[in-house]
Enzyme design. Structure first.
Site, PDB file in Angstrom:
ATOM      1  N   CYS A   3       1.139  -1.559   0.323  1.00  0.00           N
ATOM      2  CA  CYS A   3       0.004  -0.259  -0.126  1.00  0.00           C
ATOM      3  C   CYS A   3       0.922   1.174   0.207  1.00  0.00           C
ATOM      4  O   CYS A   3       0.333   1.632  -0.749  1.00  0.00           O
ATOM      5  CB  CYS A   3      -1.157   0.002   1.308  1.00  0.00           C
ATOM      6  SG  CYS A   3      -1.938  -1.231   1.280  1.00  0.00           S
ATOM      7  N   HIS A  62      -1.007   6.360   2.481  1.00  0.00           N
ATOM      8  CA  HIS A  62      -0.982   5.133   2.755  1.00  0.00           C
ATOM      9  C   HIS A  62      -1.724   6.247   4.382  1.00  0.00           C
ATOM     10  O   HIS A  62      -0.532   7.239   4.323  1.00  0.00           O
ATOM     11  CB  HIS A  62       0.177   4.062   3.487  1.00  0.00           C
ATOM     12  CG  HIS A  62      -0.152   3.658   4.328  1.00  0.00           C
ATOM     13  ND1 HIS A  62      -0.706   2.177   4.706  1.00  0.00           N
ATOM     14  CD2 HIS A  62       0.575   3.181   5.516  1.00  0.00           C
ATOM     15  CE1 HIS A  62      -0.605   1.522   5.642  1.00  0.00           C
ATOM     16  NE2 HIS A  62       0.467   1.957   6.767  1.00  0.00           N
TER      17      HIS A  62
END
Ligand code: NAG
Length: 469
Positions: free
Chosen positions: A55, A109
């Site tokens: 991510c 993130h």
């Protein structure tokens, strides 16, 4: 106006792939009516790839249009503005050109990877992140939530949808009354683990029908370095109980458990499809259908027992390939499919061009001090000519391995036919040391779409390998 929808850990697991007979190695019983419908009104990028199948690094790369080797983000904590450079993001660029920008859910993130404030400089409106609640527990990796429980304790993506809908209405109003353009990013958490989803979505996936992977074994002749330990799923209480908590190429994951986990992933995908459907419906209800560009993408894929492994952290096709679609009102309404290879870093210059903002310059070799530039390329030419011969024929992905004695930085190239991967040693001072390679892989995806046979040592493929290298 732009509505950008990001889905966490979404591999090419939509029914639309099957309907177009596209080469995609996924279960054929998916229930994803909303994304399928949007794909049919979009430029659908059949072969889209991320630059890093985790991510944090993937999002930092996508949202700044730079490769991980430039953002220097290879983990979930480093912030590109600290370790790479003070690079302008997609929403920030729209903000600098007069747009109202709002982020909801998981866009960057969260935490230190985006400066502890979801990169506040990118947004004109306060960022919304749902509070941590009981659904984040590490007790069970999957759970089907009854409707009554959900009403008392909404799931994180229920809250993301609510705030997304609310924001869409407010921003649409501002647009209609004051001509204020907007960029709204809505990031959904599922199908990231834990797979906690409303029970109703199980109905689409009778357990008997859920497929077991056709390649639950490791590919022939593939070096171990290609595989990551799936610590990510192993830390859940119910996974520990199975005694299959790390990668072991001699062991296949238990049959029933595999099917249950796959079903939970599929149901989570259907849940998110449903949430996105409601966002799209709201665009319609606001009479904004002709006024909003819609971009949908996944931050990377996920293996579900294929190759005897799980999760991402690799450069296999199922980890690096993502759904990507771009709806441009009146331009893509009839649906366009391209099978050209596109990279996620290509999205930023594309959106800028489609929205009529100044084009992004191509980054110089060293772009550390260049706030606005792209290492990708706008793919608008694929709207007019989906088979354009002038389009590039490669996507690059990286994957670091820090657990080896010396850090290794896997380098992978996907062309329309092949995937070539090399695992050289790497350090921050000397960079990539190509001569110190820990493994080489070559898959012929035309003959072997599931990557079951590494051909790197096959004499017949030596010329191809050298060319790609
Ligand atoms: C980063 O760039 C932004 C403009 O894009 C500027 O406002 C900010 O001060 C810069 N930060 C640093 C630490 O240079």
């Amino acid at each position: 106006n732009v509505l950008m929808v990001i889905v966490d850990d979404l591999r090419p697991q939509l029914d639309v792939y099957r309907r177009h007979g596209m080469d995609s190695d996924v279960y054929s019983g998916m229930h994803t009516p909303n994304l399928d419908k949007l794909a049919e009104k979009s430029l659908f990028v059949e072969k889209a790839f991320v630059q890093y199948a985790v991510c944090g690094p993937s999002r930092a790369s996508a949202l700044t249009s730079r490769r991980p080797s430039t953002t220097m983000v290879y983990n979930l904590v480093d912030y590109w503005r600290d370790v790479g450079g003070n690079f302008t993001t997609i929403p920030q660029y729209f903000k600098e050109h007069g747009y109202a920008t709002k982020g909801v859910g998981k866009v960057f993130h969260h935490g230190p990877a985006s400066g502890q404030d979801n990169d506040a400089i990118s947004w004109t409106e306060p960022f919304y992140q749902p509070p941590v609640n009981r659904w984040h527990s590490k007790e069970k990796i999957w759970r089907a939530v009854p409707e009554k429980t959900r009403q008392l304790n909404p799931l994180p993506d229920d809250k993301v949808l609510d705030e997304g809908l609310r924001s869409l209405r407010i921003l649409s109003d501002e647009y209609k009354h004051r001509q204020q353009n907007f960029f709204l990013a809505v990031g959904f958490y599922k199908p990231h683990i834990p797979w906690v989803f409303p029970e109703e979505f199980l109905a689409h996936y009778p357990l008997d029908d859920v497929d077991y992977p056709n390649n639950p074994h490791v590919p022939l002749d593939t070096p171990d370095i290609a595989f990551a330990n799936f610590d990510e799923i192993a830390k859940y209480g119910d996974m520990k109980a199975t005694n299959h908590t790390h990668w072991d190429q001699t062991e296949e994951f238990p049959y029933l458990e595999t099917k249950l986990l796959r079903r939970a992933y599929f149901a989570s995908v259907s849940y998110i499809d449903h949430q996105i459907g409601q966002l799209l419906q709201a665009v319609k209800e606001e009479s904004m259908e002709d006024e909003v560009i819609i971009s949908v993408w996944g931050d990377h894929g996920f293996l579900l027992g294929e190759h005897a492994t799980w999760a991402k952290h690799s450069v296999f096709e199922l980890a690096t390939r993502i759904p990507m679609m771009l709806h441009i009102p009146k331009v893509t309404n009839h649906g366009i499919v391209t099978s050209k290879v596109v990279e996620l870093i290509d999205l930023f210059p594309t959106l800028a061009e489609v929205a009529g903002l100044p084009p992004l310059p191509i980054c110089p070799e060293n772009s550390r001090n260049t706030p606005v530039c792209t290492q990708g390329r706008s793919f608008t030419s694929l709207i007019e000519d989906p088979d354009s011969k002038k389009w590039k024929n490669f996507a690059l992905s990286e994957q670091a391995r820090f657990n080896a004695a010396k850090p290794i930085l896997g380098q992978s190239m996907r062309t329309s036919r092949f995937r070539f991967t090399e695992w050289p040693e790497w350090n921050r001072r000397l960079g990539i040391q190509w001569e110190k390679s820990r493994g080489v892989e070559l898959y012929d995806l035309k003959r072997d779409p599931s990557e079951n046979r590494n051909l790197a040592d096959y004499p017949g493929y030596r010329a191809v390998l050298n060319k790609l290298r």
